[in-house]
Structure formats: structure tokens, C-alpha cells
Write a protein that holds these residues in place. Structure first.
Motif, PDB file in Angstrom:
ATOM      1  N   ALA A  91      61.315  -6.578  18.191  1.00 51.21           N
ATOM      2  CA  ALA A  91      62.557  -6.213  18.876  1.00 51.21           C
ATOM      3  C   ALA A  91      62.305  -5.955  20.354  1.00 51.21           C
ATOM      4  CB  ALA A  91      63.175  -4.984  18.215  1.00 51.21           C
ATOM      5  N   VAL A  92      61.200  -5.296  20.663  1.00 46.99           N
ATOM      6  CA  VAL A  92      60.896  -4.967  22.064  1.00 46.99           C
ATOM      7  C   VAL A  92      60.680  -6.234  22.882  1.00 46.99           C
ATOM      8  CG1 VAL A  92      59.144  -3.959  23.561  1.00 46.99           C
ATOM      9  CG2 VAL A  92      60.009  -2.661  21.625  1.00 46.99           C
ATOM     10  N   VAL A  93      59.906  -7.183  22.374  1.00 46.64           N
ATOM     11  CA  VAL A  93      59.617  -8.379  23.158  1.00 46.64           C
ATOM     12  C   VAL A  93      60.832  -9.284  23.293  1.00 46.64           C
ATOM     13  CG1 VAL A  93      57.177  -8.331  22.537  1.00 46.64           C
ATOM     14  CG2 VAL A  93      58.768  -9.659  21.147  1.00 46.64           C
ATOM     15  N   HIS A  94      61.837  -9.115  22.437  1.00 47.22           N
ATOM     16  CA  HIS A  94      63.085  -9.863  22.570  1.00 47.22           C
ATOM     17  C   HIS A  94      64.119  -9.097  23.394  1.00 47.22           C
ATOM     18  CE1 HIS A  94      61.497 -12.435  19.347  1.00 47.22           C
ATOM     19  NE2 HIS A  94      62.401 -13.319  19.733  1.00 47.22           N
ATOM     20  N   GLY A  95      63.726  -7.934  23.914  1.00 47.25           N
ATOM     21  CA  GLY A  95      64.672  -7.139  24.690  1.00 47.25           C
ATOM     22  C   GLY A  95      65.784  -6.563  23.849  1.00 47.25           C
ATOM     23  N   ALA A  96      65.557  -6.397  22.560  1.00 48.15           N
ATOM     24  CA  ALA A  96      66.597  -5.911  21.648  1.00 48.15           C
ATOM     25  C   ALA A  96      66.452  -4.415  21.420  1.00 48.15           C
ATOM     26  CB  ALA A  96      66.520  -6.654  20.314  1.00 48.15           C
ATOM     27  N   GLY A  97      67.570  -3.767  21.171  1.00 42.70           N
ATOM     28  CA  GLY A  97      67.566  -2.356  20.820  1.00 42.70           C
ATOM     29  C   GLY A  97      67.455  -2.182  19.316  1.00 42.70           C
ATOM     30  N   LEU A  98      66.814  -1.110  18.891  1.00 43.41           N
ATOM     31  CA  LEU A  98      66.582  -0.860  17.474  1.00 43.41           C
ATOM     32  C   LEU A  98      66.952   0.583  17.160  1.00 43.41           C
ATOM     33  CD1 LEU A  98      65.471  -1.845  14.733  1.00 43.41           C
ATOM     34  CD2 LEU A  98      63.199  -1.171  15.516  1.00 43.41           C
ATOM     35  N   ASP A  99      67.867   0.770  16.219  1.00 44.03           N
ATOM     36  CA  ASP A  99      68.333   2.110  15.862  1.00 44.03           C
ATOM     37  C   ASP A  99      68.295   2.291  14.349  1.00 44.03           C
ATOM     38  OD1 ASP A  99      68.922   2.919  18.489  1.00 44.03           O
ATOM     39  OD2 ASP A  99      70.848   1.862  18.411  1.00 44.03           O
ATOM     40  N   ILE A 100      68.136   3.549  13.949  1.00 45.98           N
ATOM     41  CA  ILE A 100      68.227   3.933  12.544  1.00 45.98           C
ATOM     42  C   ILE A 100      69.332   4.977  12.422  1.00 45.98           C
ATOM     43  CG2 ILE A 100      67.039   4.865  10.522  1.00 45.98           C
ATOM     44  CD1 ILE A 100      64.415   4.080  11.755  1.00 45.98           C
ATOM     45  N   GLY A 101      70.230   4.761  11.504  1.00 43.49           N
ATOM     46  CA  GLY A 101      71.310   5.713  11.273  1.00 43.49           C
ATOM     47  C   GLY A 101      71.536   5.908   9.784  1.00 43.49           C
ATOM     48  N   ASP A 102      72.538   6.688   9.462  1.00 44.89           N
ATOM     49  CA  ASP A 102      72.920   6.887   8.068  1.00 44.89           C
ATOM     50  C   ASP A 102      73.854   5.773   7.627  1.00 44.89           C
ATOM     51  OD1 ASP A 102      71.482   9.293   7.909  1.00 44.89           O
ATOM     52  OD2 ASP A 102      73.150  10.402   8.802  1.00 44.89           O
ATOM     53  N   ALA A 103      73.729   5.369   6.370  1.00 47.17           N
ATOM     54  CA  ALA A 103      74.624   4.359   5.828  1.00 47.17           C
ATOM     55  C   ALA A 103      76.065   4.886   5.844  1.00 47.17           C
ATOM     56  CB  ALA A 103      74.200   3.988   4.410  1.00 47.17           C
ATOM     57  N   PRO A 104      77.050   3.987   5.968  1.00 49.01           N
ATOM     58  CA  PRO A 104      78.441   4.440   6.028  1.00 49.01           C
ATOM     59  C   PRO A 104      78.854   5.325   4.860  1.00 49.01           C
ATOM     60  CG  PRO A 104      78.286   2.129   6.631  1.00 49.01           C
ATOM     61  CD  PRO A 104      76.926   2.538   6.161  1.00 49.01           C
ATOM     62  N   GLY A 105      78.282   5.100   3.682  1.00 55.76           N
ATOM     63  CA  GLY A 105      78.632   5.918   2.530  1.00 55.76           C
ATOM     64  C   GLY A 105      77.965   7.279   2.520  1.00 55.76           C
ATOM     65  N   GLY A 106      77.077   7.540   3.495  1.00 56.59           N
ATOM     66  CA  GLY A 106      76.381   8.820   3.549  1.00 56.59           C
ATOM     67  C   GLY A 106      75.089   8.853   2.769  1.00 56.59           C
ATOM     68  N   GLN A 107      74.799   7.817   1.981  1.00 53.27           N
ATOM     69  CA  GLN A 107      73.578   7.738   1.193  1.00 53.27           C
ATOM     70  C   GLN A 107      72.825   6.491   1.578  1.00 53.27           C
ATOM     71  OE1 GLN A 107      72.255   9.871  -0.946  1.00 53.27           O
ATOM     72  NE2 GLN A 107      70.495   8.571  -1.446  1.00 53.27           N
ATOM     73  N   GLY A 108      71.612   6.665   2.105  1.00 57.58           N
ATOM     74  CA  GLY A 108      70.822   5.513   2.498  1.00 57.58           C
ATOM     75  C   GLY A 108      70.644   5.436   3.996  1.00 57.58           C
ATOM     76  N   ALA A 109      70.020   4.341   4.422  1.00 56.76           N
ATOM     77  CA  ALA A 109      69.702   4.131   5.838  1.00 56.76           C
ATOM     78  C   ALA A 109      70.374   2.862   6.328  1.00 56.76           C
ATOM     79  CB  ALA A 109      68.187   4.041   6.044  1.00 56.76           C
ATOM     80  N   LEU A 110      70.653   2.842   7.622  1.00 54.97           N
ATOM     81  CA  LEU A 110      71.257   1.679   8.265  1.00 54.97           C
ATOM     82  C   LEU A 110      70.415   1.322   9.487  1.00 54.97           C
ATOM     83  CD1 LEU A 110      73.534  -0.395   8.675  1.00 54.97           C
ATOM     84  CD2 LEU A 110      74.760   1.354  10.001  1.00 54.97           C
TER      85      LEU A 110
END
Length: 384
Positions: A349-368
Motif C-alpha cells: 500500500a505504501v509503495v502505491h501511495g495508498a492509504g490503509l485503515d482498520i475500522g470496525d465492521a458496520p455490524g459492530g462485530q469484526g474488522a473492516l
């Protein structure tokens, strides 16, 4: 640890204070001694001629007058001392402030150098720029750059070794897997089938580790000179990658789906495939049986693209979301893996100039996981 600032202050403040006190004593002597001489001379003058003499030159005793003690010299002396002490205190404070400011200003290039080194990532071995570096620090910076060059050469040698080993292992491991599958189809005895299943599982893990080592070597900046950037249909690349994980998700009872919309980005096709594979594999490994994994991509209004991978697993605590992108880090010891998957995702992601984020899944359970690719016209960090 000895502080340069403290050493400089010790060598400057103490002598200046001693000189200041000596100067104050000399100023006191020069100011008070003449004044005292004047007063003593004025008080010791003889009475005027004819004073105390009667008619016809007869001498008479002067009438006795009350003795008056003159405190003027003592008061002047106290005033001189008070003035000099106040002046010395003000001069000393001004000297200390000036010395502190001068030392801090002189050490500012060291502070900038320290801040720049602390702000670097652990794998950033680029040389330190010699611009705006004081003459006294040039030998230190040159020595640091030499050390960084040696460390970079060692890192490149290790990555080349990993790439060569991983590349050499892929072919025999693929052949071993094929032979085990053939053996499992022709021997249905329980003991034999169980042994073949265990060997096949171990072989698949070895293949996965080998592929990750190869992806890690390809994601190093030293290897980007041999890559070729091209327009990539991200939705087609994701669709092709998902197909290879359907069987793995089915064996675990995971419902894997996708929401793919046409989007085109500029990048390296092989690296992007490694990024997608590692994100999907990570989601499947941490999602419990009966869970869901959803992969999506779409274009944005700025001309870039979005890639999202959502799972219904345990999620990632906010305090550990930055830590999981480091190499060899795993959230728990129950899941198999080397802890390289998300580190590879971050590097690509870094070498492509892309941003990378981790958040909560919309349902509140899991990762996005969300990867934001820039506009196709934006230059990435890959050297062509």
C-alpha cells in the motif's frame, strides 16, 4: 547519561558568575572608598582661626555642645551595597538567560537530527541529507550515513536470499502437493487418508509461507526498479483472487461474498494480487465457522479507488491496529501464520501511495480493512 547542554551550562555559568561577583566587589571598592575618604577628611578639619578667643587675645574655653553622631557615611554605604547587590542579581539573571538561549540555539541542529531519526520507520535506511547540517556535525552525519548504507546492503542481501529460496521452493512444493492429492484420491483407507490429509495440510502451509516470503521480497523498495506499472482493473483482479479462496472458506463454513464495481488504478499487478490475497486470507483465518467475509471495490469521485475487506471475526482493538502491520506480529497464538501478511499489505500500500485503515465492521462485530488508492495520475513511490 551526560547532557551536552548541562556540561556547557556548567562551564559557562559558573565562571561568569564568579567574574560577575568579582566585578561587583571591585565596583563596591571603587564606589565606596573615595566616598569614605571624603567624609573622613571633612570631619577631621580644625576649627577656624579666632574661634574660642576672648578680647585681647585671651583664650576662652569654647562652650560645650552636645555630641551628634553623623550616620550619613553608614547610610550611604548601605545604599551603595544594596544598589550593587540588586545590580549584580539582575546582571546574573540576564547572563543565565542569555547563556541558556545561546546553548539551546546551538543545540537545535542536534534536536532536529534526533527528531528526524525518531520519525523514521524501522526499515527506512535512506541516507541523512547533509543540507543545513552544521560543520561540526558533518563527520557524525557522514558516519551515520555509512552505517545506514551497510545496513541497507545487508537488508538487500537478506531479501535477495529470501526471494531466491522462496522461488526455488515453490516448484517442488507444488509438485509435492499434487502427488499428495493424487495419493489421497487412490487410497481411501482411514489411516492412509488421515496421514495424507496431515501431509497435505502441512504442505499447504509451507506453500503459503513460501508465497509470503516471495511477496515480502517483492515488496521491498530495492526490487521496484524491475517492476512495470500499468493500468489495472481492480475489480477483475479481486474477482480472480476470490476464486482461489472459495474452497478454503467452504471448508470452514464461511460465507464469502463480494460487491465489485468497475474501477481502474495504476500499479503493479503482481504486488496488488499479493495485497488482495493477504487481506482475504487474513479475514478467513480470523473469522469463526459460520461467519461471513465480504470483499468490495469501487471508484471514488477523485479518480482513485477503494478496496474493502470486511469480516465477522473478533475484530482488532483500537490500541493494536497500528501494531498488527509490523512484521511477525500476531493477535493470538491460536491462528497459524508467520505474522507477515499484514506487513506485506502495508508495504505494498505504501509503495502505491495508498492509504490503509482498520475500522470496525458496520455490524459492530469484526474488522473492516480499507485501502484507498490514489488517482491514476498521482505518482506512486514505485520507481519505473
Amino acid at each position: 547519561m551526560t547532557s551536552i547542554r548541562v556540561r556547557l551550562l556548567k562551564t559557562l555559568i559558573v565562571p561568569i558568575l564568579l567574574i560577575n561577583l568579582t566585578g561587583g566587589a571591585l565596583a563596591y571598592m571603587l564606589a565606596w572608598l573615595p566616598t569614605r575618604i571624603v567624609f573622613e577628611t571633612g570631619q577631621s578639619e580644625p576649627p577656624a582661626q579666632g574661634q574660642g578667643q576672648g578680647p585681647a587675645g585671651a583664650t576662652r574655653a569654647a562652650p560645650t555642645a552636645p555630641i551628634v553622631v553623623d550616620n550619613t557615611p553608614h547610610q550611604i554605604r548601605q545604599a551603595v551595597v544594596r544598589g550593587l547587590v540588586l545590580l549584580e542579581v539582575l546582571i546574573a539573571l540576564a547572563c543565565i538567560g542569555l547563556i541558556w538561549f545561546s546553548v539551546s540555539n546551538g543545540l537545535r541542529p542536534l534536536n532536529r537530527l534526533r527528531a528526524g531519526l525518531n520519525a523514521r520507520d524501522g526499515d527506512d535506511l535512506a541516507p541523512i541529507a547533509l543540507t543545513d547540517v552544521p560543520y561540526e556535525l558533518e563527520p557524525v552525519v557522514s558516519a551515520l550515513n555509512g552505517l545506514l548504507d551497510k545496513a541497507g546492503e545487508g537488508a538487500k542481501a537478506r531479501q535477495d536470499f529470501l526471494a531466491n529460496v522462496a522461488h526455488q521452493l515453490r516448484t517442488p512444493l507444488a509438485g509435492l502437493k499434487t502427488q499428495l492429492e493424487w495419493l489421497g484420491e487412490r487410497h481411501a483407507e482411514p489411516d492412509t487418508a488421515h496421514s495424507v490429509k496431515l501431509m497435505l495440510s502441512a504442505t499447504e502451509r509451507m506453500i503459503r509461507q513460501t508465497n509470503q516470503l516471495l511477496a515480502l521480497a517483492r515488496a521491498e523498495p530495492n526490487h521496484f526498479e524491475r517492476t512495470r506499472l500499468e493500468p489495472v482493473a481492480l475489480n477483475l483482479l479481486v474477482e480472480d483472487a476470490i476464486q482461489s479462496f472459495v474452497e478454503q472458506a467452504t471448508r470452514k463454513g464461511i460465507d464469502i461474498g463480494f460487491d465489485l464495481r468497475p474501477v481502474e488504478i495504476t500499479g503493479d499487478r503482481f504486488l496488488l494480487r499479493d495485497l488482495i490475497d493477504n487481506l482475504i486470507d487474513n479475514a478467513i483465518r480470523y473469522t469463526p465457522a459460520g461467519g461471513t467475509v465480504t470483499v468490495g471495490c469501487r471508484a471514488d469521485n477523485a479518480g482513485g479507488g477503494w478496496l474493502t475487506v470486511e469480516d465477522s471475526g473478533p475484530g482488532i482493538p483500537a490500541a493494536k491496529r497500528e501494531q498488527v502491520f509490523s512484521r511477525y506480529v500476531r493477535l493470538d497464538d491460536k491462528s497459524h501464520g508467520s505474522g507477515l501478511g499484514l506487513a506485506i499489505v502495508r508495504d505494498i500500500a505504501v509503495v502505491h501511495g495508498a492509504g490503509l485503515d482498520i475500522g470496525d465492521a458496520p455490524g459492530g462485530q469484526g474488522a473492516l480493512f480499507t485501502v484507498r488508492f490514489p488517482n491514476a495520475g498521482v505518482k506512486s513511490n514505485i520507481t519505473t
